[in-house]
Enzyme design. Structure first.
Site, mmCIF file in Angstrom:
data_model
loop_
_atom_site.group_PDB
_atom_site.id
_atom_site.type_symbol
_atom_site.label_atom_id
_atom_site.label_comp_id
_atom_site.label_asym_id
_atom_site.label_seq_id
_atom_site.Cartn_x
_atom_site.Cartn_y
_atom_site.Cartn_z
ATOM 1 N N GLY A 156 6.207 -7.971 1.074
ATOM 2 C CA GLY A 156 6.794 -9.193 1.620
ATOM 3 C C GLY A 156 5.801 -10.308 1.940
ATOM 4 O O GLY A 156 6.065 -11.482 1.672
ATOM 5 N N HIS A 157 4.642 -9.952 2.503
ATOM 6 C CA HIS A 157 3.765 -11.017 3.018
ATOM 7 C C HIS A 157 3.012 -11.782 1.926
ATOM 8 O O HIS A 157 2.293 -12.738 2.214
ATOM 9 C CB HIS A 157 2.794 -10.465 4.074
ATOM 10 C CG HIS A 157 1.677 -9.608 3.560
ATOM 11 N ND1 HIS A 157 0.382 -10.056 3.493
ATOM 12 C CD2 HIS A 157 1.648 -8.330 3.112
ATOM 13 C CE1 HIS A 157 -0.391 -9.074 3.040
ATOM 14 N NE2 HIS A 157 0.344 -8.023 2.794
ATOM 15 N N THR B 285 0.837 -1.209 0.000
ATOM 16 C CA THR B 285 0.000 0.000 0.000
ATOM 17 C C THR B 285 0.867 1.252 0.000
ATOM 18 O O THR B 285 0.648 2.181 -0.785
ATOM 19 C CB THR B 285 -0.927 -0.010 1.244
ATOM 20 O OG1 THR B 285 -1.760 -1.167 1.166
ATOM 21 C CG2 THR B 285 -1.791 1.234 1.307
ATOM 22 N N ASN C 281 -5.210 -9.288 -8.376
ATOM 23 C CA ASN C 281 -5.276 -10.069 -7.139
ATOM 24 C C ASN C 281 -6.580 -10.838 -6.974
ATOM 25 O O ASN C 281 -6.659 -11.733 -6.145
ATOM 26 C CB ASN C 281 -5.062 -9.150 -5.925
ATOM 27 C CG ASN C 281 -5.885 -7.898 -5.979
ATOM 28 O OD1 ASN C 281 -5.801 -7.117 -6.925
ATOM 29 N ND2 ASN C 281 -6.713 -7.696 -4.987
ATOM 30 N N CYS D 27 -13.052 -4.805 3.137
ATOM 31 C CA CYS D 27 -12.525 -3.563 3.699
ATOM 32 C C CYS D 27 -12.084 -3.852 5.127
ATOM 33 O O CYS D 27 -12.196 -4.975 5.604
ATOM 34 C CB CYS D 27 -13.565 -2.454 3.627
ATOM 35 S SG CYS D 27 -14.977 -2.790 4.647
#
Ligand code: PLP
Length: 380
Positions: free
Chosen positions: A194-195, A70, A143, A319
């Protein structure tokens, strides 16, 4: 039995990444300091940066550590635009890009029914805005549907009509499955997180090529080429570098194994459920994500029943409150509200087993057949 089919949301930590994270957490020094303990920390930060750079096919100078995808997306977009300039993106981007674009009045280009950015519409917007375009942001792979975007064509159009514009791609979903270095060639800005590939949460990278002049969003001590002030997340950077190594070096095997499991899952659902409609399947897709509509059913009800039987998946875009909205991605592809409200995203990953897939096929088939009978949906 449980089946975790939500790797596009986040992945389990990779053992090498966890080891690197623990070792780095034990270091006391602040990489920005000058004494010996600080220098030890700085040296680990810089070697992590070099590793990430080599794995992404860029120079260490290009790697800006951020708090995740983000922030990398926000830094690219807010950092590249200025008053009087135009920013362009696609309608299927992650909210990190779409909301940033909304905030600066960016132009949003539609997608085709098969989920790829509409290149004709992009070309006509580029032609009309020409040299006023500051940045074009198109993701590497979506995604929700896994659809791989035509980045080479995007690059070619931007170079032809708006050569001074910066090119950004959100490659957050890609590192375990796609050749990020190759697909992003010619792009000035690339986001990863990273995750999404076995690293920890809360660390990411914005690749920012030397020639891309950006404004900082965070001001302070001037870390990360003065683009991202703040004490860096050393343990996160070290762990992400370890995870990225496994993701990139193991990619060939991962694609083969995860691709086979996704095919098995797809074939199992098609065999058991008459009304299942795949989304994005006519386009090149990443091998780990498949997305389906069960028209007339409700995603929240499907997910609730799956959860109660240990199958973890998702739909649409959740959300922060966990509430589900009909997927903006499926709506942009021309699906009706009713179709988009009955969608299911199944995303596999490096740790997915054959047993999980077999279990998921049985449970998902049971659940959607049960719900369709209850609701009197006609496709059964
Ligand atoms: N971009 C894409 C395509 C994503 O899938 C995600 C996470 O879901 C993000 C950006 C945001 O990344 P992060 O969770 O690291 O902020």
């Amino acid at each position: 039995m449980e089946a975790y089919l939500d790797h596009a949301a986040t992945t389990p930590i990779n053992p090498a990444a966890l080891r690197a994270q623990v070792e780095a957490t034990e270091l006391v020094g602040n990489p920005s300091g000058s004494h010996r303990m600080a220098r030890v920390a700085k040296s680990l930060l810089e070697s992590s940066r070099e590793d990430v750079a080599a794995l992404l096919g860029v120079t260490a100078y290009d790697v800006i550590f951020t708090s995740g995808g983000t922030e990398a997306d926000n830094l690219a977009i807010f950092g590249a635009t200025s008053v009087g300039k135009v920013a362009i993106t696609s309608a299927i981007e992650h909210h990190a890009v779409l909301e940033s674009m909304n905030a600066i009045g960016g132009r949003v280009v539609g997608v085709t029914a098969s989920g790829g950015v509409d290149l004709d519409e992009l070309e006509s917007v580029l032609k009309s805005e020409s040299e006023r375009v500051a940045i074009v942001s198109v993701m590497m792979a979506n995604n929700e549907t896994g659809v791989i975007q035509p980045l080479a064509e995007v690059r070619e159009l931007v170079k032809r009509h708006s050569p001074s514009a910066l090119l950004h791609t959100d490659a957050v979903q890609a590192p375990s499955y796609l050749d990020v270095a190759g697909l992003a060639s010619g792009f000035d800005l690339v986001s990863i997180s990273g995750h999404k590939f076995g690293g920890p949460k809360g660390i990411g990278v914005l690749v920012a090529r030397k020639a891309a002049s950006l404004k900082a969003m965070f001001h302070g001590g001037g870390q990360e080429r003065e683009l991202r002030s703040g004490t860096p997340n050393l343990a996160g950077a070290a762990a992400m570098a370890a995870a990225l190594r496994d993701a990139v070096e193991g990619r060939k095997g991962t694609v083969e194994r995860v691709g086979r499991l996704t095919e098995k899952l797809r074939a199992g659902l098609f065999a058991n459920v008459a009304g299942v409609v795949p989304n994005g399947a006519e386009s090149p897709q990443m091998c780990n994500i498949s997305n389906y509509c069960f028209d007339g059913l409700n995603s929240e009800e499907i997910l609730f029943l799956l959860d109660s039987r240990g199958v973890y998946a998702s739909a649409g875009s959740s959300c922060a409150s966990g509430a589900l909205n009909p997927s903006h991605v499926l709506i942009a592809m021309g699906k009706s509200e009713s179709q988009a409200s009955g969608s299911l995203r199944l995303s596999l990953g490096v740790t997915t087993t054959e047993a999980e897939v077999n279990y998921a096929i049985d449970v998902i088939s049971d659940v959607v057949i049960e719900l369709s009978r209850k609701k009197g949906v006609s496709w059964i």
